[in-house]
Design a protein around this motif. Structure first.
Motif, PDB file in Angstrom:
ATOM      1  N   SER A  84      85.494  39.335  19.009  1.00  9.12           N
ATOM      2  CA  SER A  84      86.004  40.677  19.322  1.00  9.12           C
ATOM      3  C   SER A  84      85.573  41.131  20.729  1.00  9.12           C
ATOM      4  O   SER A  84      86.055  41.858  21.559  1.00  9.12           O
ATOM      5  CB  SER A  84      85.880  41.523  18.298  1.00  9.12           C
ATOM      6  N   LYS A  85      84.288  41.129  20.739  1.00 13.18           N
ATOM      7  CA  LYS A  85      83.325  41.858  21.896  1.00 13.18           C
ATOM      8  C   LYS A  85      83.878  40.949  23.314  1.00 13.18           C
ATOM      9  O   LYS A  85      84.097  41.748  24.386  1.00 13.18           O
ATOM     10  CB  LYS A  85      81.861  41.611  21.836  1.00 13.18           C
ATOM     11  N   ALA A  86      83.804  39.891  23.084  1.00  9.23           N
ATOM     12  CA  ALA A  86      84.333  39.071  24.162  1.00  9.23           C
ATOM     13  C   ALA A  86      85.500  39.269  24.660  1.00  9.23           C
ATOM     14  O   ALA A  86      85.810  39.376  26.117  1.00  9.23           O
ATOM     15  CB  ALA A  86      84.237  37.688  23.946  1.00  9.23           C
ATOM     16  N   LYS A  87      86.542  39.563  23.896  1.00 14.17           N
ATOM     17  CA  LYS A  87      87.903  39.807  24.272  1.00 14.17           C
ATOM     18  C   LYS A  87      87.853  41.157  24.959  1.00 14.17           C
ATOM     19  O   LYS A  87      88.492  41.462  25.957  1.00 14.17           O
ATOM     20  CB  LYS A  87      88.847  39.934  23.077  1.00 14.17           C
ATOM     21  N   LEU A  88      87.275  42.327  24.505  1.00 16.58           N
ATOM     22  CA  LEU A  88      87.029  43.475  24.992  1.00 16.58           C
ATOM     23  C   LEU A  88      86.435  43.499  26.431  1.00 16.58           C
ATOM     24  O   LEU A  88      86.815  43.976  27.307  1.00 16.58           O
ATOM     25  CB  LEU A  88      86.313  44.534  24.492  1.00 16.58           C
ATOM     26  N   ALA A  89      85.396  42.560  26.635  1.00 11.56           N
ATOM     27  CA  ALA A  89      84.619  42.431  27.838  1.00 11.56           C
ATOM     28  C   ALA A  89      85.609  41.805  28.713  1.00 11.56           C
ATOM     29  O   ALA A  89      85.662  42.165  29.919  1.00 11.56           O
ATOM     30  CB  ALA A  89      83.526  41.430  27.517  1.00 11.56           C
ATOM     31  N   ALA A  90      86.479  41.002  28.511  1.00 11.16           N
ATOM     32  CA  ALA A  90      87.249  40.416  29.406  1.00 11.16           C
ATOM     33  C   ALA A  90      88.411  41.270  29.893  1.00 11.16           C
ATOM     34  O   ALA A  90      88.717  41.279  30.965  1.00 11.16           O
ATOM     35  CB  ALA A  90      88.084  39.186  28.625  1.00 11.16           C
ATOM     36  N   LYS A  91      88.813  42.117  28.948  1.00  8.18           N
ATOM     37  CA  LYS A  91      90.062  43.229  29.047  1.00  8.18           C
ATOM     38  C   LYS A  91      89.214  44.182  30.392  1.00  8.18           C
ATOM     39  O   LYS A  91      89.897  44.644  31.301  1.00  8.18           O
ATOM     40  CB  LYS A  91      90.527  43.965  28.034  1.00  8.18           C
ATOM     41  N   ARG A  92      87.744  44.447  30.116  1.00  5.44           N
ATOM     42  CA  ARG A  92      87.355  45.510  30.832  1.00  5.44           C
ATOM     43  C   ARG A  92      87.004  44.830  32.386  1.00  5.44           C
ATOM     44  O   ARG A  92      87.140  45.612  33.315  1.00  5.44           O
ATOM     45  CB  ARG A  92      85.941  45.850  30.391  1.00  5.44           C
ATOM     46  N   ARG A  93      86.887  43.572  32.295  1.00 10.01           N
ATOM     47  CA  ARG A  93      86.463  42.857  33.628  1.00 10.01           C
ATOM     48  C   ARG A  93      87.948  42.685  34.431  1.00 10.01           C
ATOM     49  O   ARG A  93      87.810  43.198  35.564  1.00 10.01           O
ATOM     50  CB  ARG A  93      85.853  41.590  33.413  1.00 10.01           C
ATOM     51  N   GLN A  94      89.096  42.595  33.616  1.00 12.12           N
ATOM     52  CA  GLN A  94      90.052  42.683  34.302  1.00 12.12           C
ATOM     53  C   GLN A  94      90.524  43.916  34.947  1.00 12.12           C
ATOM     54  O   GLN A  94      91.082  43.904  36.149  1.00 12.12           O
ATOM     55  CB  GLN A  94      91.366  42.113  33.331  1.00 12.12           C
ATOM     56  N   SER A  95      90.409  44.814  34.203  1.00  9.97           N
ATOM     57  CA  SER A  95      90.687  46.259  34.769  1.00  9.97           C
ATOM     58  C   SER A  95      89.818  46.588  36.058  1.00  9.97           C
ATOM     59  O   SER A  95      89.960  47.375  37.142  1.00  9.97           O
ATOM     60  CB  SER A  95      90.422  47.335  33.742  1.00  9.97           C
ATOM     61  N   GLU A  96      88.322  46.320  35.843  1.00 13.16           N
ATOM     62  CA  GLU A  96      87.573  46.298  36.989  1.00 13.16           C
ATOM     63  C   GLU A  96      88.033  45.694  38.201  1.00 13.16           C
ATOM     64  O   GLU A  96      88.108  46.148  39.459  1.00 13.16           O
ATOM     65  CB  GLU A  96      86.142  46.149  36.668  1.00 13.16           C
TER      66      GLU A  96
END
Length: 152
Positions: A84-96
Motif C-alpha cells: 500500500s505504501k509503495a503504491k502511494l509513493a508511486a502515485k506521489r512520484r508521478q504527481s511530482e
C-alpha cells in the motif's frame, strides 16, 4: 567576545541535551530488558499451567502453533502495508513528475518565444501548451473522480 559567549552557551546546552538523551536511552534499554525478562517468565508460567492441564507435549505444540500463527499474521500485515505504501509513493512520484514537467514547460516558453520570429516560435510553442493543458485537465478531472468516490 560576544561570539564566544554565544558559542559557549549553545555548545553547553547541546552537551547537556546529549547527556539527557544518553541517560534516557540507557534507562529505556534497561526497562525494555526487564520487560522482556518479565514476559519470558510469564510465558514460562503459562506453559507450566498448560502442561499440567493438557500434558507437556500438547502444551508445547499449542504454544508453538500460537507463535507460528502470530508470526505469519505479522508478516502478512507487513507485506500488505508495504504494498500500500509503495503504491502511494508511486502515485506521489508521478504527481511530482507531472508538476516538474509542467514547470519546465512554462519556464521554456520565454526561450521558445525569443528563439524565433513569428510563426515558427508559435509552431514550437503550440505542442508544449497543448501538453500542459492536457496535464492540467487530467489532474483536475482525476481530482473530481476521487471526490465522487469518497462520497459514495
Amino acid at each position: 567576545m560576544l561570539a564566544s559567549l554565544i558559542t559557549g552557551l549553545v555548545s553547553g546546552e547541546a552537551a547537556e541535551t546529549a547527556g539527557r538523551i544518553r541517560r534516557a536511552v540507557v534507562a529505556y534499554l534497561i526497562a525494555a530488558a526487564l520487560m522482556a525478562a518479565g514476559l519470558v517468565f510469564l510465558l514460562i508460567a503459562a506453559f507450566v499451567v498448560a502442561a499440567r492441564e493438557f500434558g507437556v507435549v500438547k502444551a508445547a505444540l499449542g504454544f508453538a502453533a500460537v507463535f507460528i500463527i502470530g508470526a505469519a499474521i505479522i508478516v502478512i500485515v507487513h507485506r500488505v502495508a508495504a504494498r500500500s505504501k509503495a503504491k502511494l509513493a508511486a502515485k506521489r512520484r508521478q504527481s511530482e513528475i507531472t508538476a516538474v514537467v509542467g514547470a519546465a514547460a512554462v519556464a521554456m516558453i520565454p526561450t521558445l518565444l525569443a528563439g524565433g520570429k513569428g510563426r515558427s516560435s508559435l509552431a514550437l510553442l503550440a505542442p508544449a501548451l497543448a501538453g500542459l493543458g492536457w496535464a492540467v485537465w487530467r489532474e483536475n478531472s482525476r481530482g473530481r473522480r476521487n471526490l465522487g468516490d469518497m462520497r459514495d
